[in-house]
Design a protein around this motif. Structure first.
Motif, mmCIF file in Angstrom:
data_model
loop_
_atom_site.group_PDB
_atom_site.id
_atom_site.type_symbol
_atom_site.label_atom_id
_atom_site.label_comp_id
_atom_site.label_asym_id
_atom_site.label_seq_id
_atom_site.Cartn_x
_atom_site.Cartn_y
_atom_site.Cartn_z
ATOM 1 N N UNK A 113 14.190 27.088 -32.667
ATOM 2 C CA UNK A 113 12.730 27.175 -32.646
ATOM 3 C C UNK A 113 12.216 26.266 -31.549
ATOM 4 N N UNK A 114 11.236 26.751 -30.798
ATOM 5 C CA UNK A 114 10.649 25.975 -29.705
ATOM 6 C C UNK A 114 9.143 25.944 -29.900
ATOM 7 N N UNK A 115 8.624 24.769 -30.128
ATOM 8 C CA UNK A 115 7.186 24.585 -30.299
ATOM 9 C C UNK A 115 6.821 23.235 -29.702
ATOM 10 N N UNK A 116 5.707 23.199 -29.000
ATOM 11 C CA UNK A 116 5.246 21.926 -28.455
ATOM 12 C C UNK A 116 3.855 22.030 -27.897
ATOM 13 N N UNK A 117 3.137 20.933 -27.974
ATOM 14 C CA UNK A 117 1.796 20.831 -27.405
ATOM 15 C C UNK A 117 1.944 20.284 -25.994
ATOM 16 N N UNK A 118 1.455 21.027 -25.029
ATOM 17 C CA UNK A 118 1.515 20.600 -23.636
ATOM 18 C C UNK A 118 0.297 19.756 -23.296
ATOM 19 N N UNK A 119 -0.893 20.209 -23.707
ATOM 20 C CA UNK A 119 -2.126 19.462 -23.466
ATOM 21 C C UNK A 119 -3.007 19.554 -24.705
ATOM 22 N N UNK A 120 -3.534 18.399 -25.112
ATOM 23 C CA UNK A 120 -4.512 18.346 -26.204
ATOM 24 C C UNK A 120 -5.685 17.513 -25.721
ATOM 25 N N UNK A 121 -6.841 18.153 -25.614
ATOM 26 C CA UNK A 121 -8.079 17.498 -25.205
ATOM 27 C C UNK A 121 -9.096 17.618 -26.324
ATOM 28 N N UNK A 122 -9.969 16.632 -26.417
ATOM 29 C CA UNK A 122 -11.094 16.726 -27.343
ATOM 30 C C UNK A 122 -12.297 16.049 -26.714
ATOM 31 N N UNK A 123 -13.458 16.459 -27.152
ATOM 32 C CA UNK A 123 -14.682 15.832 -26.687
ATOM 33 C C UNK A 123 -15.259 15.047 -27.854
ATOM 34 N N UNK A 124 -15.504 13.775 -27.601
ATOM 35 C CA UNK A 124 -16.107 12.905 -28.614
ATOM 36 C C UNK A 124 -17.086 11.971 -27.925
ATOM 37 N N UNK A 125 -18.291 11.909 -28.435
ATOM 38 C CA UNK A 125 -19.355 11.065 -27.886
ATOM 39 C C UNK A 125 -19.515 11.245 -26.371
ATOM 40 N N UNK A 126 -19.588 12.504 -25.961
ATOM 41 C CA UNK A 126 -19.811 12.888 -24.564
ATOM 42 C C UNK A 126 -18.697 12.461 -23.608
ATOM 43 N N UNK A 127 -17.520 12.179 -24.133
ATOM 44 C CA UNK A 127 -16.379 11.847 -23.294
ATOM 45 C C UNK A 127 -15.225 12.804 -23.607
ATOM 46 N N UNK A 128 -14.439 13.098 -22.595
ATOM 47 C CA UNK A 128 -13.262 13.940 -22.767
ATOM 48 C C UNK A 128 -12.073 13.019 -23.025
ATOM 49 N N UNK A 129 -11.482 13.185 -24.187
ATOM 50 C CA UNK A 129 -10.310 12.398 -24.576
ATOM 51 C C UNK A 129 -9.058 13.222 -24.298
ATOM 52 N N UNK A 130 -8.155 12.663 -23.513
ATOM 53 C CA UNK A 130 -6.867 13.297 -23.265
ATOM 54 C C UNK A 130 -5.890 12.676 -24.257
#
Length: 113
Positions: free
Chosen positions: A55-72
């Motif tokens: 099985x092959x699974x993985x997150x390459x990029x996870x971004x979120x926006x919180x308080x008007x900032x982009x969190x990497x």
């Protein structure tokens, strides 16, 4: 366009381009996927599938926006997703390297939180 809408647009555009590029690579049995959640402002590029019997699974990029900032929160790209976001118009002071320990963030050109 207001700041939040602009950031959402940029994130979705950049991740879609990455996903389409990765989908063009010859990886039989592996699917490149996007999850773009504007309600919760969470954006993921990940892969899922099988390589023979593994099985092959993985997150390459996870971004979120919180308080008007982009969190990497996760970034396994070679060139760094932060560079893509900068080139697309998101200023460094609105990008947080969430994968870095808070004590290390002050040593970068990016926001600390």
């Amino acid at each position: 366009m207001d700041k939040l809408k602009n950031y959402r647009y940029i994130i979705q555009k950049v991740l879609t381009e990455y996903q389409q590029w990765a989908a063009g690579e010859n990886q039989p049995g592996i699917e490149q996927c996007l999850s773009l959640d504007e309600t919760r402002d969470q954006y993921l590029w990940f892969h899922v599938g099988w390589q023979e019997k593994m099985r092959d699974f993985g997150v390459t990029v996870y971004l979120r926006i919180e308080q008007d900032k982009v969190w990497i929160e996760e970034d396994w790209t070679k060139q760094g997703i932060a560079n893509e976001l900068l080139e697309a118009g998101i200023p460094a002071e609105d990008i947080v390297l969430g994968f870095q320990h808070p004590s290390k963030r002050v040593l970068t050109e990016f926001a600390v939180a």
